[in-house]
Design a protein around this motif. Sequence first.
Motif, PDB file in Angstrom:
ATOM      1  N   ALA A 112     -10.818 -20.377 -11.498  1.00 30.43           N
ATOM      2  CA  ALA A 112      -9.850 -19.344 -11.871  1.00 30.43           C
ATOM      3  C   ALA A 112      -8.446 -19.889 -11.677  1.00 30.43           C
ATOM      4  CB  ALA A 112     -10.044 -18.093 -11.013  1.00 30.43           C
ATOM      5  N   ALA A 113      -7.481 -19.140 -12.191  1.00 28.24           N
ATOM      6  CA  ALA A 113      -6.073 -19.471 -12.001  1.00 28.24           C
ATOM      7  C   ALA A 113      -5.282 -18.195 -11.783  1.00 28.24           C
ATOM      8  CB  ALA A 113      -5.526 -20.226 -13.215  1.00 28.24           C
ATOM      9  N   CYS A 114      -4.162 -18.328 -11.084  1.00 29.48           N
ATOM     10  CA  CYS A 114      -3.216 -17.220 -10.950  1.00 29.48           C
ATOM     11  C   CYS A 114      -1.808 -17.775 -11.048  1.00 29.48           C
ATOM     12  CB  CYS A 114      -3.413 -16.469  -9.629  1.00 29.48           C
ATOM     13  SG  CYS A 114      -2.609 -17.245  -8.210  1.00 29.48           S
ATOM     14  N   LEU A 115      -0.857 -16.900 -11.295  1.00 34.33           N
ATOM     15  CA  LEU A 115       0.543 -17.317 -11.372  1.00 34.33           C
ATOM     16  C   LEU A 115       1.409 -16.310 -10.625  1.00 34.33           C
ATOM     17  CD1 LEU A 115       2.376 -18.946 -14.301  1.00 34.33           C
ATOM     18  CD2 LEU A 115       3.456 -17.002 -13.156  1.00 34.33           C
ATOM     19  N   VAL A 116       2.215 -16.841  -9.686  1.00 35.72           N
ATOM     20  CA  VAL A 116       3.187 -16.042  -8.941  1.00 35.72           C
ATOM     21  C   VAL A 116       4.579 -16.516  -9.335  1.00 35.72           C
ATOM     22  CG1 VAL A 116       4.057 -15.421  -6.661  1.00 35.72           C
ATOM     23  CG2 VAL A 116       1.598 -15.738  -7.003  1.00 35.72           C
ATOM     24  N   ARG A 117       5.408 -15.574  -9.765  1.00 38.79           N
ATOM     25  CA  ARG A 117       6.776 -15.923 -10.148  1.00 38.79           C
ATOM     26  C   ARG A 117       7.749 -15.056  -9.384  1.00 38.79           C
ATOM     27  NH1 ARG A 117       8.012 -15.666 -16.324  1.00 38.79           N
ATOM     28  NH2 ARG A 117       7.579 -13.459 -15.941  1.00 38.79           N
ATOM     29  N   ASP A 118       8.623 -15.698  -8.647  1.00 37.67           N
ATOM     30  CA  ASP A 118       9.678 -15.001  -7.904  1.00 37.67           C
ATOM     31  C   ASP A 118       9.120 -13.848  -7.077  1.00 37.67           C
ATOM     32  OD1 ASP A 118      11.502 -16.724  -9.073  1.00 37.67           O
ATOM     33  OD2 ASP A 118      11.903 -15.372 -10.751  1.00 37.67           O
ATOM     34  N   ALA A 168      -3.962 -10.167   2.981  1.00 37.38           N
ATOM     35  CA  ALA A 168      -2.763  -9.672   2.287  1.00 37.38           C
ATOM     36  C   ALA A 168      -2.968  -8.300   1.662  1.00 37.38           C
ATOM     37  CB  ALA A 168      -2.341 -10.675   1.214  1.00 37.38           C
ATOM     38  N   LEU A 169      -4.215  -7.903   1.487  1.00 41.08           N
ATOM     39  CA  LEU A 169      -4.474  -6.596   0.884  1.00 41.08           C
ATOM     40  C   LEU A 169      -3.983  -5.446   1.756  1.00 41.08           C
ATOM     41  CD1 LEU A 169      -8.071  -7.337  -0.387  1.00 41.08           C
ATOM     42  CD2 LEU A 169      -6.092  -6.901  -1.843  1.00 41.08           C
ATOM     43  N   ARG A 170      -3.980  -5.649   3.068  1.00 43.17           N
ATOM     44  CA  ARG A 170      -3.542  -4.593   3.980  1.00 43.17           C
ATOM     45  C   ARG A 170      -2.338  -4.997   4.832  1.00 43.17           C
ATOM     46  NH1 ARG A 170      -6.180  -2.270   1.002  1.00 43.17           N
ATOM     47  NH2 ARG A 170      -7.931  -0.845   1.331  1.00 43.17           N
ATOM     48  N   GLY A 171      -2.225  -6.266   5.163  1.00 40.15           N
ATOM     49  CA  GLY A 171      -1.106  -6.695   5.994  1.00 40.15           C
ATOM     50  C   GLY A 171      -1.158  -6.152   7.403  1.00 40.15           C
ATOM     51  N   TRP A 172      -2.369  -5.968   7.938  1.00 42.16           N
ATOM     52  CA  TRP A 172      -2.492  -5.471   9.301  1.00 42.16           C
ATOM     53  C   TRP A 172      -1.878  -6.460  10.298  1.00 42.16           C
ATOM     54  CZ3 TRP A 172      -8.167  -5.041   7.645  1.00 42.16           C
ATOM     55  CH2 TRP A 172      -8.413  -3.811   7.021  1.00 42.16           C
ATOM     56  N   PRO A 173      -1.122  -5.999  11.273  1.00 33.17           N
ATOM     57  CA  PRO A 173      -0.565  -6.928  12.257  1.00 33.17           C
ATOM     58  C   PRO A 173      -1.633  -7.565  13.128  1.00 33.17           C
ATOM     59  CG  PRO A 173      -0.062  -4.645  12.831  1.00 33.17           C
ATOM     60  CD  PRO A 173      -0.622  -4.615  11.465  1.00 33.17           C
ATOM     61  N   THR A 174      -2.722  -6.830  13.387  1.00 32.94           N
ATOM     62  CA  THR A 174      -3.824  -7.355  14.183  1.00 32.94           C
ATOM     63  C   THR A 174      -5.136  -7.055  13.474  1.00 32.94           C
ATOM     64  OG1 THR A 174      -2.643  -7.051  16.265  1.00 32.94           O
ATOM     65  CG2 THR A 174      -5.041  -7.247  16.398  1.00 32.94           C
ATOM     66  N   CYS A 175      -5.963  -8.073  13.323  1.00 34.51           N
ATOM     67  CA  CYS A 175      -7.275  -7.874  12.707  1.00 34.51           C
ATOM     68  C   CYS A 175      -8.142  -9.087  12.971  1.00 34.51           C
ATOM     69  CB  CYS A 175      -7.157  -7.632  11.199  1.00 34.51           C
ATOM     70  SG  CYS A 175      -6.660  -9.076  10.239  1.00 34.51           S
ATOM     71  N   PRO A 210       7.749 -14.730   1.475  1.00 37.60           N
ATOM     72  CA  PRO A 210       6.875 -13.564   1.634  1.00 37.60           C
ATOM     73  C   PRO A 210       5.756 -13.552   0.607  1.00 37.60           C
ATOM     74  CG  PRO A 210       8.947 -12.924   0.607  1.00 37.60           C
ATOM     75  CD  PRO A 210       9.106 -14.356   1.021  1.00 37.60           C
ATOM     76  N   ALA A 211       4.671 -12.901   0.986  1.00 39.67           N
ATOM     77  CA  ALA A 211       3.527 -12.765   0.083  1.00 39.67           C
ATOM     78  C   ALA A 211       3.807 -11.681  -0.948  1.00 39.67           C
ATOM     79  CB  ALA A 211       2.270 -12.417   0.872  1.00 39.67           C
ATOM     80  N   PRO A 212       3.368 -11.876  -2.189  1.00 36.42           N
ATOM     81  CA  PRO A 212       3.506 -10.816  -3.188  1.00 36.42           C
ATOM     82  C   PRO A 212       2.494  -9.710  -2.943  1.00 36.42           C
ATOM     83  CG  PRO A 212       2.253 -12.625  -4.099  1.00 36.42           C
ATOM     84  CD  PRO A 212       2.699 -13.063  -2.728  1.00 36.42           C
ATOM     85  N   ASP A 213       2.650  -8.605  -3.608  1.00 33.83           N
ATOM     86  CA  ASP A 213       1.661  -7.530  -3.591  1.00 33.83           C
ATOM     87  C   ASP A 213       0.434  -7.995  -4.377  1.00 33.83           C
ATOM     88  OD1 ASP A 213       0.158  -5.236  -3.818  1.00 33.83           O
ATOM     89  OD2 ASP A 213       1.767  -3.978  -4.583  1.00 33.83           O
ATOM     90  N   VAL A 214      -0.711  -8.038  -3.720  1.00 29.99           N
ATOM     91  CA  VAL A 214      -1.933  -8.513  -4.381  1.00 29.99           C
ATOM     92  C   VAL A 214      -2.975  -7.404  -4.496  1.00 29.99           C
ATOM     93  CG1 VAL A 214      -1.558 -10.881  -3.588  1.00 29.99           C
ATOM     94  CG2 VAL A 214      -2.980  -9.324  -2.208  1.00 29.99           C
ATOM     95  N   THR A 215      -2.573  -6.157  -4.300  1.00 29.42           N
ATOM     96  CA  THR A 215      -3.555  -5.076  -4.219  1.00 29.42           C
ATOM     97  C   THR A 215      -4.149  -4.691  -5.566  1.00 29.42           C
ATOM     98  OG1 THR A 215      -1.752  -3.458  -4.298  1.00 29.42           O
ATOM     99  CG2 THR A 215      -2.575  -4.099  -2.127  1.00 29.42           C
ATOM    100  N   SER A 216      -3.437  -4.906  -6.655  1.00 38.17           N
ATOM    101  CA  SER A 216      -3.974  -4.516  -7.957  1.00 38.17           C
ATOM    102  C   SER A 216      -4.965  -5.555  -8.463  1.00 38.17           C
ATOM    103  CB  SER A 216      -2.860  -4.348  -8.987  1.00 38.17           C
ATOM    104  OG  SER A 216      -3.436  -4.067 -10.265  1.00 38.17           O
TER     105      SER A 216
END
Length: 588
Positions: free
Chosen positions: A13-19, A152-159, A367-373
């Motif tokens: 697979a491939a993905c692209l993150v821009r800005d 990254a789906l939740r960004g929990w501080p502890t898990c 920072p990480a992008p929103d990856v939830t969708s």
Amino acid sequence: MIVLGLATMGTSAACLVRDGVLVAAIEEERLSRIKNDGAFPLRAIAECLRIAGAAMAEVDAVAVYWRPWAVGTRIRGTLGRALGSPAAFASMATRTRASLLGGRDRDARPEEGGSWADLFRIRRILAAAFGQCRAEVAHYDHHLTHQLYAEALRGWPTCLSLSYDGGGESDSTVLTLVENGRRRDLRRVRWPNSLGHFYSTFTGYLGFRMLEGEYKMMGLAPYGEPRLRDLLLERVLRVGPDGAYAIDPALCDYHRALRGDFPPALAALVGPPRRPDEEPTEGHLVLAASVQAAFETAQRRLLAWARAAHPDATRLALSGGCALNVTANGRVLQSGLFEEIVAPPAPHDAGCAIGAALAHLAARGLPAPDVTSPYLGPSFTDDEIARAFRDLGLPLPRRADEAARVAAAVETLASGGVVAWHQGRTEFGPRALGARSILADPRDDAIRETLNAKIKKRELFRPFAPSTTAEAAGDYFELAQESPYMNILANVRPAKRSVIPAVTHVDGTARVHTVTAEANPLYHRLITAFGARTGVPVLLNTSFNIQEPIVNTPEEAIRTYLRSDIDLLALGGFLADRPWREAAEARA
């Protein structure tokens, strides 16, 4: 800054993150039409660039999901197994040649589709395919890329973060404690001891295609009693109280299993293997149930050990190919070990494309992008859809706005019909989540046989999944959290099992998909409207395909519709129904 994330073998697979925005992600199989395609993802890369409106010359970094030089454990393990077993040597020789040279034909096994050598020549391959490539190429630990996507789906501080699959560079299982941005590995299980290989070996033993049919064995398991669980845990999969485990390679030989060759001692222990065309016997049902139970035991002991040592880690991020085992996911949530769990829409190797991009951004302090969708593939305009009909020599169906599409779909479903729903962007991952779905009325138990016999052409023991609104989920399922990616098993409430029998498995469970208006407004609107019409805001949802990868383009949707017995196709702004089909066939 543009970062291209790649998974280049297994399910590529491939993905692209821009800005800082995750612009696109797609699996190679959706474009090549080869199930679990493991070839270098040139088509997926091209599609991500097209969606982003970018050229390869603009890409700043290519992040890869594997460190190919860190494979000493695998080399030593492979040599040890080869020297001890002539049968294993033959299988390993075949797979080694495939991994070095690549297997590109349709008959190649998925794991043989990519080339190990490709990992050392990423920039050269990209330059040859796309022209100038000035990007930095960075390789990241396989399990880390799995974990970062899930976390990254939740960004929990502890898990706690568990990645487990067939194996990474050296490890097959990695359990990590995440605390306020810091990571500490609690347990690493070295390859070839692998829960993924354990499960896949018995998938092959039960007559299903390994690395593809594991979900079939999982669907078969509830029909049997796990009477062999303790025997498997004593002889095949030995698990300590601290969650460390080891596999007896003389009985569970993954490499031999890939060739359909199983040790006679295994048959003496658990009974004969099943032929692919054989009706499952009671012994096969018992074995499937026992393998699932042994797998869950190993997972649970590891997690219970970690929770006892770290009581503040009340949340769990699951990743790796084994996180596709929705039954195990659901059981760990039901156990009460964790308040909440999460697994990505693509927890298998394809998802590592996103994980690799996240690893690269983190390494640069970005920072990480929103990856939830999960809706990260292409969408198609009505003009493009109309062109697909014309290119196939077909008349245009009637146009319909969103309200008309929803109304037509609800009427068809409530009348016992089947709807193909192709709307918006393609989902990333193996689940149809309301963008490329076949839908039916879950109140009609007979619809399962109709779908299997006339459309899906699959085994009757495999369950269908429900989609429901997040607001109504608690009324129908014993699930105390959302399940937006259809990867958590839950009990159907006893009073509702007779209401939605078509999505209730033999053991009273369902693989639940919860939908919010924010995540997928049109699909949420459809489920809500069906609920208003019938009193049941639940739809049977299965993938829009027939023995192939899930459809992607309008042309694929039209062709699949025409060779099926589906009643209504909602394709973008068009509705094709049975009268249209009759007119199209008459015209042809």
